[in-house]
Write an enzyme that holds these catalytic residues in place. Structure first.
Site, PDB file in Angstrom:
ATOM      1  N   LYS A 120       5.465   9.075 -17.167  1.00  0.00           N
ATOM      2  CA  LYS A 120       5.010   8.518 -15.898  1.00  0.00           C
ATOM      3  C   LYS A 120       3.896   7.488 -16.120  1.00  0.00           C
ATOM      4  CE  LYS A 120       2.583  10.991 -12.765  1.00  0.00           C
ATOM      5  NZ  LYS A 120       1.406  10.260 -12.268  1.00  0.00           N
ATOM      6  N   ASP A 145       5.928  10.016  -9.002  1.00  0.00           N
ATOM      7  CA  ASP A 145       4.818  10.954  -8.847  1.00  0.00           C
ATOM      8  C   ASP A 145       5.125  11.906  -7.691  1.00  0.00           C
ATOM      9  OD1 ASP A 145       4.374   9.593  -6.501  1.00  0.00           O
ATOM     10  OD2 ASP A 145       2.214   9.388  -6.805  1.00  0.00           O
TER      11      ASP A 145
END
Ligand code: SF4
Length: 220
Positions: A120, A145
């Protein structure tokens, strides 16, 4: 949600905010990398408070190494998990100095090899600092997220049981228009953070309410 509805949803989010970006303060790829590393399970506001004091003093890998572990902790101690984050930041800075000439590598594998940097974080840096739409293999990618995961599932834009599934489904289902592929990440985060909030979504004032398939909408 069907193809036309997805297109309409992105069009409305685009019209509301044509050039979205991260709310983390940064002025270089290195500052963004460290801010994202610090932001796990913390708010952008909390990270900005710390980095607004840290970066004027140290905003390069060598400068943070010169601060030392305890020196760095003194700047970031208001952020959750700061002990682990400080250790990872110091190790990351050391690797950047030793392996990359003190620069942030524009390469997913090299980014993911840095301590505390997962897929991420690498995606955010590649997208937001370097303007990447596709990775080294020419595949589209997206940093999913908690906000993006929630919005994709609630609206049924691209449901999935894991973040990897949601990433794959968003990429599969998003119209291939550069501005959509590039900005969806921030549109979804901002909508999730301020409107489609986790506990009490503001459905009554949501600009995509009529497009959203969430069963438990909440009127304001
Ligand atoms: S209508 Fe409600 S659940 Fe759907 S996106 Fe808007 S805020 Fe979220």
């Amino acid at each position: 949600m069907n193809k036309e509805t997805r297109l309409e949803m992105l069009t409305r989010l685009r019209d509301e905010n044509p050039e979205p970006t991260t709310e983390l303060n940064f002025s270089s790829p290195f500052e963004l990398l460290i801010a994202v590393l610090l932001s796990a399970q913390a708010t952008d506001v909390g990270v900005n408070k710390a980095t607004d004091k840290l970066y004027p003093v140290a905003n390069t890998p060598q400068a943070i190494l010169d601060l030392g572990l305890e020196g760095l902790k003194s700047y970031i101690k208001t952020i959750g998990l700061f002990n682990t984050k400080a250790e990872n930041t110091i190790k990351t800075c050391q690797m950047l100095v030793d392996l990359h000439g003190g620069e942030v590598p524009e390469n997913r594998a090299a980014l993911e090899a840095l301590p505390g940097v997962g897929r991420k974080t690498a995606n955010v840096v590649l997208n937001t600092a370097f303007g990447w739409l596709k990775d080294n293999e020419g595949k589209y990618f997206l940093a999913v997220d908690t906000h993006i995961y929630r919005l994709a599932n609630r609206t049924k834009y691209a449901p999935g049981k894991t973040v990897d599934q949601v990433e794959a489904n968003i990429i599969k289902l998003t119209p291939r228009k550069t501005e959509f592929m590039f900005n969806l990440h921030h549109w979804f985060i901002l909508h999730g953070r301020y409107v489609c909030t986790a506990k009490k979504p503001k459905c009554g004032s949501c600009i995509i309410e009529d497009l959203c398939d969430f069963k438990d909408k909440v009127s304001d």
